[in-house]
Design an enzyme around this catalytic site. Structure first.
Site, PDB file in Angstrom:
ATOM      1  N   ALA A 166      -6.015   8.073   6.898  1.00 28.49           N
ATOM      2  CA  ALA A 166      -5.821   6.642   7.127  1.00 28.49           C
ATOM      3  C   ALA A 166      -6.390   5.809   5.993  1.00 28.49           C
ATOM      4  O   ALA A 166      -7.245   6.261   5.230  1.00 28.49           O
ATOM      5  CB  ALA A 166      -6.489   6.252   8.443  1.00 28.49           C
ATOM      6  N   LYS A 167      -5.885   4.603   5.935  1.00 31.51           N
ATOM      7  CA  LYS A 167      -6.256   3.659   4.886  1.00 31.51           C
ATOM      8  C   LYS A 167      -7.773   3.534   4.736  1.00 31.51           C
ATOM      9  O   LYS A 167      -8.292   3.541   3.630  1.00 31.51           O
ATOM     10  CB  LYS A 167      -5.664   2.296   5.270  1.00 31.51           C
ATOM     11  CG  LYS A 167      -5.636   1.297   4.160  1.00 31.51           C
ATOM     12  CD  LYS A 167      -4.804   0.105   4.583  1.00 31.51           C
ATOM     13  CE  LYS A 167      -4.828  -0.958   3.499  1.00 31.51           C
ATOM     14  NZ  LYS A 167      -3.972  -2.085   3.816  1.00 31.51           N
ATOM     15  N   ARG A 168      -8.473   3.482   5.864  1.00 33.17           N
ATOM     16  CA  ARG A 168      -9.920   3.261   5.787  1.00 33.17           C
ATOM     17  C   ARG A 168     -10.663   4.434   5.133  1.00 33.17           C
ATOM     18  O   ARG A 168     -11.809   4.296   4.736  1.00 33.17           O
ATOM     19  CB  ARG A 168     -10.495   2.965   7.173  1.00 33.17           C
ATOM     20  CG  ARG A 168     -10.340   4.116   8.133  1.00 33.17           C
ATOM     21  CD  ARG A 168     -11.009   3.880   9.466  1.00 33.17           C
ATOM     22  NE  ARG A 168     -10.667   4.952  10.364  1.00 33.17           N
ATOM     23  CZ  ARG A 168      -9.538   5.035  11.038  1.00 33.17           C
ATOM     24  NH1 ARG A 168      -8.641   4.074  10.952  1.00 33.17           N
ATOM     25  NH2 ARG A 168      -9.281   6.068  11.822  1.00 33.17           N
ATOM     26  N   TYR A 211       0.849  -1.168   0.000  1.00 33.66           N
ATOM     27  CA  TYR A 211       0.000   0.000   0.000  1.00 33.66           C
ATOM     28  C   TYR A 211       0.893   1.229   0.000  1.00 33.66           C
ATOM     29  O   TYR A 211       1.807   1.308   0.812  1.00 33.66           O
ATOM     30  CB  TYR A 211      -0.802  -0.109   1.298  1.00 33.66           C
ATOM     31  CG  TYR A 211      -1.800   0.961   1.556  1.00 33.66           C
ATOM     32  CD1 TYR A 211      -3.055   0.894   0.968  1.00 33.66           C
ATOM     33  CD2 TYR A 211      -1.515   1.999   2.426  1.00 33.66           C
ATOM     34  CE1 TYR A 211      -3.993   1.868   1.231  1.00 33.66           C
ATOM     35  CE2 TYR A 211      -2.456   2.963   2.695  1.00 33.66           C
ATOM     36  CZ  TYR A 211      -3.695   2.892   2.095  1.00 33.66           C
ATOM     37  OH  TYR A 211      -4.634   3.846   2.363  1.00 33.66           O
TER      38      TYR A 211
END
Ligand code: GLU
Length: 485
Positions: A253-255, A15
């Protein structure tokens, strides 16, 4: 001065967070601005976090962005291997060297003791730190334990008094009391280094002159600095960069679904626009200008423009920059990008998609917005007559109805072969003059009548050209009926 060497040292997580990509960008720029080398090192020693294919994500992202490395795992170089897990045999001797220099020591404390220590410290509200139990073991005691085969780690011997100061190019001198620094483990009981140790050794062995990284490493840097000093090595220049935040309180953040390069590409952003935008996240150019290619960034960049406060990710701004890049494209390139989206929304075969693309280019900020911009072409959307009321155009339902009734015969009078922008426009302007009204009083209702929308790629005349004579006339007729009810 020795040649500038910078490194990007990502851990392969599968990622590419845009914060990491930005670090890579600044790292690359600093090397290139100084005629130096940009090195890629993969820090994959945290085996638990390893993800299949994750190094490819790093390679592909950097290549797509044009951040080409001069040395790295796949291109080689004099200072390899460039994958940390392949360097595992290199560290133990350095740890032992530090023990001999009195800057590190063997520690034989077992897990049970350390767990208990931690529990007691946590219960009494003090920061968990090693209590230096083994620091005072005599040489004989150490020798005995080693001979008895008792498992050990090697810990850094941090001075108990005084302070450690290091210089950051952005933050200036940062001073930390040594009493707050833990005697961190350098070499684990399996003989492998900890990340914190390997990182310092690697940077030194690879001749890194400038370390650019996220400022979550600021608090570890005093310990790194003490290691450089203990070895008698030259300390590199440090540049710690701020976080990218979603808002004042939360890191991106990733989410959130827009935290990685891959997320943004999926949303339809162009690589050049992403790179340009993230450069501006936490770095301010000297002038007003904001659009920079990579080589222009190298030209303009200056460490003094880096910000000491967190940058907030602004999707609107990214979108606006993306729009700038889209407008600069040759039409052929725009068409190539736009075509899949146009085809998704427009199934009618009589529509000239090239014409639609030309209309769209100046008004597109994101390719993925295209289907919604052109959905009215295949099918008139449901709309409210209130759309005819436009303050600036001075229109309302009544005068719109009058205008449409007037414009209908004008459109009908135009020969199919002359159904082009110039002719239609001239005829409508003639009508406007005859009616003694402002342009908007006729053009606005026409736009709404043929599109059912307030925001369209182009005005009423342009939309009529795209739709063709019959379809345009049918739509105007339907609009008249709708307004007459
Ligand atoms: N591997 C570290 C990370 O991905 C990089 C730390 C550094 O640049 O020193 O966060």
């Amino acid at each position: 001065m020795s040649k500038v060497r910078t490194r990007f040292a990502p851990s392969p997580t599968g990622y590419m967070h845009i914060g990491n990509l930005r670090t890579a960008l600044f790292t690359y720029i600093i090397a290139k601005k100084n005629g130096g080398d940009f090195i890629l090192r993969i820090e994959d020693t945290d085996r638990e976090r390893l993800v299949e294919g994750a190094t490819d994500v790093i390679y592909n992202t950097l290549r797509e962005c044009g951040l080409n490395w001069d040395e790295g795992p796949d291109v080689g170089g004099e200072y390899g291997p460039y994958i940390q897990s392949e360097r595992m045999g290199m560290y133990k001797d350095y740890a032992i060297e530090l023990v001999e220099k009195g800057k590190a020591y063997y520690c034989f404390c077992d897990k049970e003791r350390l767990d208990e220590l931690k529990a007691v410290q946590e219960a009494s509200g003090v920061m968990p730190m090693y209590d230096r139990h083994c620091r005072s073991l005599s040489d004989e005691e150490v020798k005995e334990k080693l001979e008895a085969g008792i498992p050990y780690v090697i810990r850094q011997k941090v001075p108990t008094e005084g302070e450690t100061t290091f210089h950051d190019e952005l933050y200036g001198d940062i001073t930390t009391p040594n009493s707050t620094l833990d005697d961190q483990i350098l070499l684990k009981s399996d003989g492998y280094p900890t990340y914190n140790f390997a990182n310092v050794i690697d940077d030194h062995l690879m001749g890194i002159t400038h370390i650019v990284r996220g400022n979550e490493y600021l608090s570890s840097t005093p310990k790194y600095n003490l290691l450089y000093e203990a070895f008698g090595w030259e300390v590199p220049k440090y540049i710690h960069v701020e976080h990218i935040m979603k808002d004042k309180q939360h890191k991106l953040a990733k989410r959130d679904g827009d935290a990685s390069y891959q997320d943004l590409i999926k949303q339809g952003y162009l690589t050049e626009a992403i790179l340009n935008y993230i450069a501006l996240l936490g770095w301010a150019p000297k002038g007003e200008r904001e659009i920079f290619t990579l080589s222009e960034l190298i030209e303009e960049f200056d460490v003094s423009g880096l910000s000491k406060s967190p940058a907030i990710f602004d999707a609107m701004k990214l979108k606006a920059i993306n729009g700038e890049y889209i407008r600069k494209m040759p039409i052929e390139e725009f068409e190539r990008h736009a075509m899949p989206y146009l085809k998704q929304a427009i199934k009618r075969e009589d529509i000239n998609l090239r014409e639609v693309a030309e209309l769209l280019q100046p008004r597109t900020e994101l390719f993925t917005d295209i289907p919604e911009q052109v959905d009215f072409i295949d099918k008139m959307p449901e709309y409210d007559n209130a759309l005819y009321c436009h303050r600036k155009m001075k229109t309302n339902e009544e005068n719109s109805l009058v205008s449409l009734k007037e414009v209908l015969p004008v459109l009908e009078s135009i020969d199919e072969n002359s159904w082009n922008q110039e002719t239609i426009y001239n005829k409508v302007v003639e009508l406007v003059k005859k009616m003694e009204v402002k342009n908007g009083v006729v053009f606005w209702p026409l736009r709404v009548a043929v599109s059912g929308k307030a925001f369209t790629p182009g005005g009423g005349v342009e939309l009529c050209v795209i739709l063709g004579k019959d379809e345009s006339i049918n739509r105007v007729k339907t609009a008249i009926e709708k307004l007459s009810k």
